[in-house]
Design a protein around this motif. Structure first.
Motif, PDB file in Angstrom:
ATOM      1  N   ILE A  10       9.066   9.224   8.801  1.00 23.96           N
ATOM      2  CA  ILE A  10       8.415   7.994   9.547  1.00 23.96           C
ATOM      3  C   ILE A  10       9.356   6.810   9.329  1.00 23.96           C
ATOM      4  CG2 ILE A  10       6.635   6.735  10.314  1.00 23.96           C
ATOM      5  CD1 ILE A  10       4.790   9.190  10.151  1.00 23.96           C
ATOM      6  N   ASP A  15      10.723  10.093  15.085  1.00 23.69           N
ATOM      7  CA  ASP A  15       9.515  10.076  15.977  1.00 23.69           C
ATOM      8  C   ASP A  15       8.943  11.457  15.830  1.00 23.69           C
ATOM      9  OD1 ASP A  15       9.790   7.312  17.143  1.00 23.69           O
ATOM     10  OD2 ASP A  15      11.492   8.262  18.393  1.00 23.69           O
ATOM     11  N   THR A  19       4.684  12.178  15.348  1.00 20.45           N
ATOM     12  CA  THR A  19       4.150  13.134  16.283  1.00 20.45           C
ATOM     13  C   THR A  19       3.203  14.179  15.290  1.00 20.45           C
ATOM     14  OG1 THR A  19       5.626  13.001  17.870  1.00 20.45           O
ATOM     15  CG2 THR A  19       4.055  14.668  18.226  1.00 20.45           C
ATOM     16  N   HIS A  55       2.208   3.217  12.809  1.00 22.10           N
ATOM     17  CA  HIS A  55       3.355   3.186  13.450  1.00 22.10           C
ATOM     18  C   HIS A  55       3.968   1.814  13.191  1.00 22.10           C
ATOM     19  CE1 HIS A  55       5.970   2.516  17.330  1.00 22.10           C
ATOM     20  NE2 HIS A  55       5.993   3.955  16.930  1.00 22.10           N
TER      21      HIS A  55
ATOM     22  N   VAL B  30       0.388   9.459  20.525  1.00 21.24           N
ATOM     23  CA  VAL B  30       1.771   9.556  20.339  1.00 21.24           C
ATOM     24  C   VAL B  30       2.625   8.587  21.652  1.00 21.24           C
ATOM     25  CG1 VAL B  30       3.875  10.845  20.546  1.00 21.24           C
ATOM     26  CG2 VAL B  30       1.926  11.583  18.954  1.00 21.24           C
ATOM     27  N   PRO B  35       8.592   4.883  20.703  1.00 24.75           N
ATOM     28  CA  PRO B  35       9.580   5.233  19.647  1.00 24.75           C
ATOM     29  C   PRO B  35       9.201   4.199  18.479  1.00 24.75           C
ATOM     30  CG  PRO B  35      10.490   4.056  21.483  1.00 24.75           C
ATOM     31  CD  PRO B  35       9.048   4.310  21.902  1.00 24.75           C
ATOM     32  N   LEU B  36       9.531   4.960  17.145  1.00 26.11           N
ATOM     33  CA  LEU B  36       9.147   4.103  15.969  1.00 26.11           C
ATOM     34  C   LEU B  36      10.423   2.992  16.148  1.00 26.11           C
ATOM     35  CD1 LEU B  36       8.859   6.991  13.670  1.00 26.11           C
ATOM     36  CD2 LEU B  36       7.246   5.128  14.096  1.00 26.11           C
TER      37      LEU B  36
END
Lengths: 172, 133
Positions: A10, A15, A19, A55, B30, B35-36
């Motif tokens: 991550i 991505d 998830t 995140h 999610v 997106p990261l």
């Protein structure tokens, strides 16, 4: 792939790894929050915000921490924030107590018998299998105090079971 | 024994409790997260610049290791450094020794006698004159 490896991916911007982490941990966090008295919709909010923080701040994770400790700590703090904002305890008062000593009702018995914080502590130890040191980190308490409270909570539960005529030795 | 039994029961009971449905929540999370962010590359150190801080740290560690190995103190290290940097004039050392021997250190006679003993054959070098004092 273990949780630490997932976090490393991550951090590298994967991505799919994010998830997978969400799918793995959402049920656990949700269950922990609802079992320890959080209303379902509040629990969902806390879990969602927890993963949004992960995140955003994945770069701040250090591998010396267990991922479980990190996630539970974030979720616990968000939960406390929510309680402070709403000024009401998150325990679901509508949930009926079910003090049956059978295994299915053991946690309900613990919930009716113990203070919410001690029930919470006991769940992190046996429901989530966290070590006392990790529990202390999650709850922001001293490690020794954590062990003492765990011992007392367990003793109270054992005494209650014995008083009901179902000593623990006979049930194993 | 009792504690172990209770521990096992608590674990079994927790494992047997159904959790709330979480699949739809995971999908929503999610989707909401998006997106990261891409990791930013670390800026490289400019060329030709001496990394003073790591250098100083390395020197400090080396000194600490020397101290740890021979068990000496910081003074024990400082003394030889001072001794090697302080250079004394050998002529002056000799003159001082002669003054002490004669017991007339600081006197004009002492200077003269010392000079004569130290440099009896040195041409072109004037001995200290008693009348100068």
């Amino acid at each position: 792939m273990n949780d630490r490896e997932l976090l490393a991916r991550i951090q590298a911007g994967d991505d799919q790894a994010f998830t997978r982490l969400v799918e793995t941990w959402t049920p656990r966090l949700l269950r922990w929050l609802t079992v320890t008295g959080c209303a379902h919709h509040d629990a969902e909010d806390v879990v969602q915000e927890t993963f949004l923080r992960v995140h955003r701040h994945a770069a701040g994770y250090r591998p010396r921490w267990a991922v479980s400790t990190w996630l539970f700590t974030i979720a616990h703090r968000l939960r406390l924030d929510l309680v402070r904002r709403t000024h009401e305890p998150m325990r679901d008062q509508a949930a009926p107590p079910a003090p049956e000593p059978a295994d299915g009702g053991l946690w309900d018995l613990a919930r009716t018998l113990l203070a919410p914080d001690d029930h919470h502590l006991l769940w992190l130890r046996y429901g989530e299998d966290l070590e006392p040191g990790a529990i202390a980190a999650v709850l922001g308490i001293n490690g020794l105090a954590c062990r003492v409270r765990l011992h007392r909570a367990r003793a109270r539960l054992r005494d209650a079971l014995t008083a009901r005529g179902t000593p623990v030795e006979c049930l194993s | 024994m009792i504690r172990t039994d209770l521990d096992d029961r608590l674990r079994r009971a927790a494992a047997g409790m159904p959790g709330p449905a979480a699949a739809s929540l995971a999908c929503r999370i999610v989707a909401a997260a998006g997106p990261l962010p891409r990791p930013r590359p670390r800026p490289a150190a400019p060329r030709g610049v001496i990394p003073w801080v790591p250098l100083a740290a390395a020197v400090a560690i080396a000194v600490a290791l020397v101290l740890a190995v021979d068990g000496s103190t910081a003074e024990g290290v400082a003394v030889p450094i001072v001794a090697t940097t302080a250079v004394e004039d050998p002529l002056q050392v000799e003159i001082d020794a002669l003054r002490r021997d004669i017991g007339t250190a600081g006197s004009a006679l002492g200077d003269l006698v010392a000079w004569e003993r130290f440099a009896p054959g040195l041409d072109g070098i004037r001995a200290p004159d008693i009348r100068d004092r």
